[in-house]
Write a protein that holds these residues in place. Structure first.
Motif, short mmCIF file in Angstrom:
data_model
loop_
_atom_site.label_atom_id
_atom_site.label_comp_id
_atom_site.label_asym_id
_atom_site.label_seq_id
_atom_site.Cartn_x
_atom_site.Cartn_y
_atom_site.Cartn_z
N GLU A 116 0.83 -1.20 0.00
CA GLU A 116 0.00 0.00 0.00
C GLU A 116 0.87 1.26 0.00
O GLU A 116 2.09 1.21 0.20
CB GLU A 116 -0.93 0.00 1.22
N LYS A 117 0.21 2.40 -0.14
CA LYS A 117 0.91 3.66 -0.27
C LYS A 117 1.61 4.10 1.02
O LYS A 117 2.49 4.96 1.00
CB LYS A 117 -0.08 4.74 -0.71
N TRP A 118 1.23 3.52 2.16
CA TRP A 118 1.81 3.96 3.43
C TRP A 118 3.34 3.83 3.43
O TRP A 118 4.04 4.68 3.98
CB TRP A 118 1.21 3.18 4.61
N LEU A 119 3.85 2.74 2.80
CA LEU A 119 5.29 2.54 2.78
C LEU A 119 5.98 3.61 1.93
O LEU A 119 7.03 4.13 2.30
CB LEU A 119 5.63 1.15 2.27
N ASP A 120 5.36 3.95 0.79
CA ASP A 120 5.91 5.00 -0.07
C ASP A 120 5.95 6.34 0.69
O ASP A 120 6.92 7.09 0.59
CB ASP A 120 5.08 5.16 -1.34
N GLU A 121 4.88 6.62 1.43
CA GLU A 121 4.83 7.88 2.18
C GLU A 121 5.90 7.92 3.26
O GLU A 121 6.54 8.96 3.48
CB GLU A 121 3.43 8.07 2.78
N TYR A 122 6.09 6.79 3.93
CA TYR A 122 7.14 6.73 4.96
C TYR A 122 8.52 6.93 4.31
O TYR A 122 9.36 7.67 4.85
CB TYR A 122 7.10 5.40 5.70
N MET A 123 8.77 6.28 3.20
CA MET A 123 10.06 6.40 2.53
C MET A 123 10.30 7.83 2.06
O MET A 123 11.43 8.35 2.16
CB MET A 123 10.14 5.43 1.34
N ASP A 124 9.26 8.50 1.57
CA ASP A 124 9.41 9.89 1.14
C ASP A 124 9.80 10.78 2.33
O ASP A 124 10.69 11.63 2.22
CB ASP A 124 8.10 10.41 0.52
N GLU A 125 9.10 10.57 3.45
CA GLU A 125 9.39 11.40 4.63
C GLU A 125 10.79 11.13 5.18
O GLU A 125 11.50 12.06 5.58
CB GLU A 125 8.33 11.15 5.72
N SER A 126 11.20 9.87 5.22
CA SER A 126 12.53 9.57 5.74
C SER A 126 13.62 10.06 4.80
O SER A 126 14.71 10.43 5.24
CB SER A 126 12.68 8.06 6.01
N SER A 127 13.34 10.12 3.49
CA SER A 127 14.30 10.68 2.54
C SER A 127 14.49 12.17 2.77
O SER A 127 15.62 12.69 2.71
CB SER A 127 13.84 10.44 1.10
N LYS A 128 13.39 12.89 3.03
CA LYS A 128 13.49 14.31 3.35
C LYS A 128 14.29 14.53 4.62
O LYS A 128 15.10 15.46 4.72
CB LYS A 128 12.09 14.92 3.51
N LEU A 129 14.04 13.68 5.60
CA LEU A 129 14.76 13.77 6.87
C LEU A 129 16.26 13.57 6.65
O LEU A 129 17.09 14.30 7.20
CB LEU A 129 14.20 12.71 7.82
N TRP A 130 16.59 12.58 5.85
CA TRP A 130 17.98 12.27 5.52
C TRP A 130 18.67 13.47 4.87
O TRP A 130 19.77 13.87 5.27
CB TRP A 130 18.01 11.05 4.60
N GLU A 131 18.01 14.06 3.88
CA GLU A 131 18.60 15.19 3.16
C GLU A 131 18.76 16.40 4.08
O GLU A 131 19.81 17.06 4.08
CB GLU A 131 17.72 15.55 1.96
N ALA A 132 17.74 16.70 4.86
CA ALA A 132 17.81 17.86 5.76
C ALA A 132 18.92 17.69 6.79
O ALA A 132 19.63 18.64 7.12
CB ALA A 132 16.47 18.07 6.46
N GLU A 137 19.54 27.62 0.44
CA GLU A 137 18.82 28.05 -0.76
C GLU A 137 18.78 26.95 -1.81
O GLU A 137 17.79 26.80 -2.53
CB GLU A 137 19.46 29.30 -1.34
N THR A 138 19.86 26.19 -1.91
CA THR A 138 19.94 25.17 -2.97
C THR A 138 19.38 23.81 -2.55
O THR A 138 18.90 23.06 -3.40
CB THR A 138 21.39 24.98 -3.44
N ARG A 139 19.40 23.51 -1.25
CA ARG A 139 19.03 22.15 -0.85
C ARG A 139 17.82 22.07 0.07
O ARG A 139 17.05 21.10 -0.01
CB ARG A 139 20.23 21.47 -0.19
N ILE A 140 17.61 23.04 0.93
CA ILE A 140 16.50 22.95 1.88
C ILE A 140 15.19 23.44 1.29
O ILE A 140 14.14 22.82 1.47
CB ILE A 140 16.83 23.74 3.17
N GLN A 141 15.23 24.55 0.58
CA GLN A 141 13.98 25.09 0.05
C GLN A 141 13.30 24.11 -0.89
O GLN A 141 12.07 24.10 -1.00
CB GLN A 141 14.25 26.44 -0.63
N ALA A 142 14.09 23.25 -1.55
CA ALA A 142 13.50 22.25 -2.45
C ALA A 142 12.74 21.17 -1.69
O ALA A 142 11.89 20.47 -2.26
CB ALA A 142 14.60 21.61 -3.29
N LEU A 143 13.00 21.01 -0.39
CA LEU A 143 12.32 19.98 0.39
C LEU A 143 10.91 20.38 0.80
O LEU A 143 10.12 19.54 1.22
CB LEU A 143 13.14 19.65 1.65
N SER A 144 10.59 21.67 0.69
CA SER A 144 9.25 22.18 1.02
C SER A 144 8.81 21.75 2.42
O SER A 144 7.72 21.18 2.60
CB SER A 144 8.23 21.70 -0.03
N LEU A 145 9.64 22.01 3.40
CA LEU A 145 9.25 21.74 4.78
C LEU A 145 8.11 22.68 5.15
O LEU A 145 8.23 23.89 5.02
CB LEU A 145 10.43 21.95 5.72
#
Length: 321
Positions: free
Chosen positions: A65-81, A143-151
């Protein structure tokens, strides 16, 4: 740690609320954006993520189901930030090393000659230039990496999906997205760079849906957000690194320079109370800054491992059910 926080959705919400309330108490009992507060915010972010991955295994979520995709998206944002956080705080090493060199340049000199005084003041000017360069680099980084994450706070999601999607896990992800966004913005402003968009985010104006949603964690998160916003307003929302110890170290350098200029001539600096106090204060400021930065970097390295392990654990969990 209360095991109920990983056994039910309601337990997780309670865990979030208590964590944010504890962080607010740390905020109120320390200087604004103190290293202790920032360390606690990062520790709390790690704890929330760890509890989230444990909770998933208790909810019997449907496979594929989509829940795993949503979790992976959020953890990817966390990783990048968090990589941006590490880049920003790591760049502080040159600054605090230059600051500690100012005090060490006085070691072994019983008297301060005009020549040594000028040498110290040049070192202070160099350290200030290091700070300006670091903040400029950090500004480009966000400016180059955080704003793209749309926190951001997601206030428009429907009430039903907040509470009920994926056996309540949609609500948990909603809560984590909002809380994580707030904690990351606080950490970025404190450790990397506070830019106009982040100031507006933190001033945000609270949660329009918190009374309807009736969730204590939203009330607690909104209250912390508003307290941070009020403090940013006190310093006129100026851009730059807001960590208290960083700002204090710059003031301590200026105080030493002013005292050197006031005293003038040859002096026995250890017997000059004004000079010796300012030297010791400067040494203490940069020592705390160094140990705090090293602690944050260590926490971030551990967090990267935890994010990888959490993603792997959930993928394995889904593949072996």
């Amino acid at each position: 740690m209360d095991p109920s926080s990983t056994n039910s959705v309601n337990g997780f919400y309670t865990f979030l609320t208590r964590g944010i309330d504890d962080l607010e108490r740390v905020f109120m009992s320390n200087n604004f954006m103190s290293i202790q507060f920032l360390q606690r915010a990062l520790s709390l972010l790690r704890s929330f993520h760890s509890q989230l991955t444990l909770l998933v295994q208790k909810l019997h979520l449907p496979l594929g189901e989509k829940w795993l995709d949503e979790y992976m998206d959020e953890s990817s944002k966390l990783w990048e930030a968090c990589h941006v956080l590490k880049s920003g705080i790591s760049s502080m090493e040159n600054y605090y090393t230059a600051g500690l060199n100012i005090t060490s340049s006085l070691d072994g000199h019983r008297h301060i000659s005009p020549q040594l005084s000028r040498q110290v003041m040049r070192a202070i000017s160099g350290c200030h230039r290091e700070a300006i360069g670091m903040e400029e680099e950090n500004r480009a980084l966000v400016e180059t990496r955080i704003q793209a994450l749309s926190l951001r706070f997601d206030e428009k999601i429907s009430i039903e999906s907040k509470l009920n999607g994926f056996y309540g896990f949609r609500g948990v992800l909603y809560a984590m997205r909002n809380v994580s966004s707030l904690l990351l913005m606080i950490l970025l402003c404190g450790l990397v760079y506070c830019w106009p968009e982040s100031s507006n985010f933190l001033r945000g104006g609270g949660y329009e849906g918190c009374v309807i949603f009736g969730s204590a964690f939203m009330v607690s998160t909104a209250r912390l957000q508003q307290r941070v916003a009020a403090e940013i307003n006190q310093i006129n929302g100026r851009p730059g690194i807001l960590m208290y110890e960083f700002r204090r170290s710059k003031m301590a350098m200026d105080e030493l320079r002013a005292e050197l200029e006031r005293q003038g001539g040859v002096m026995e600096w250890e017997s000059q109370v004004g000079i010796s106090e300012r030297v010791e204060n400067l040494k203490g400021c940069f020592g705390v800054l160094r140990s705090g930065a090293e602690n944050i970097i260590g926490q971030l390295d551990d967090f990267f491992d935890e994010i990888v392990e959490g993603r792997k654990r959930l993928l394995d969990f889904c593949s072996h059910r």
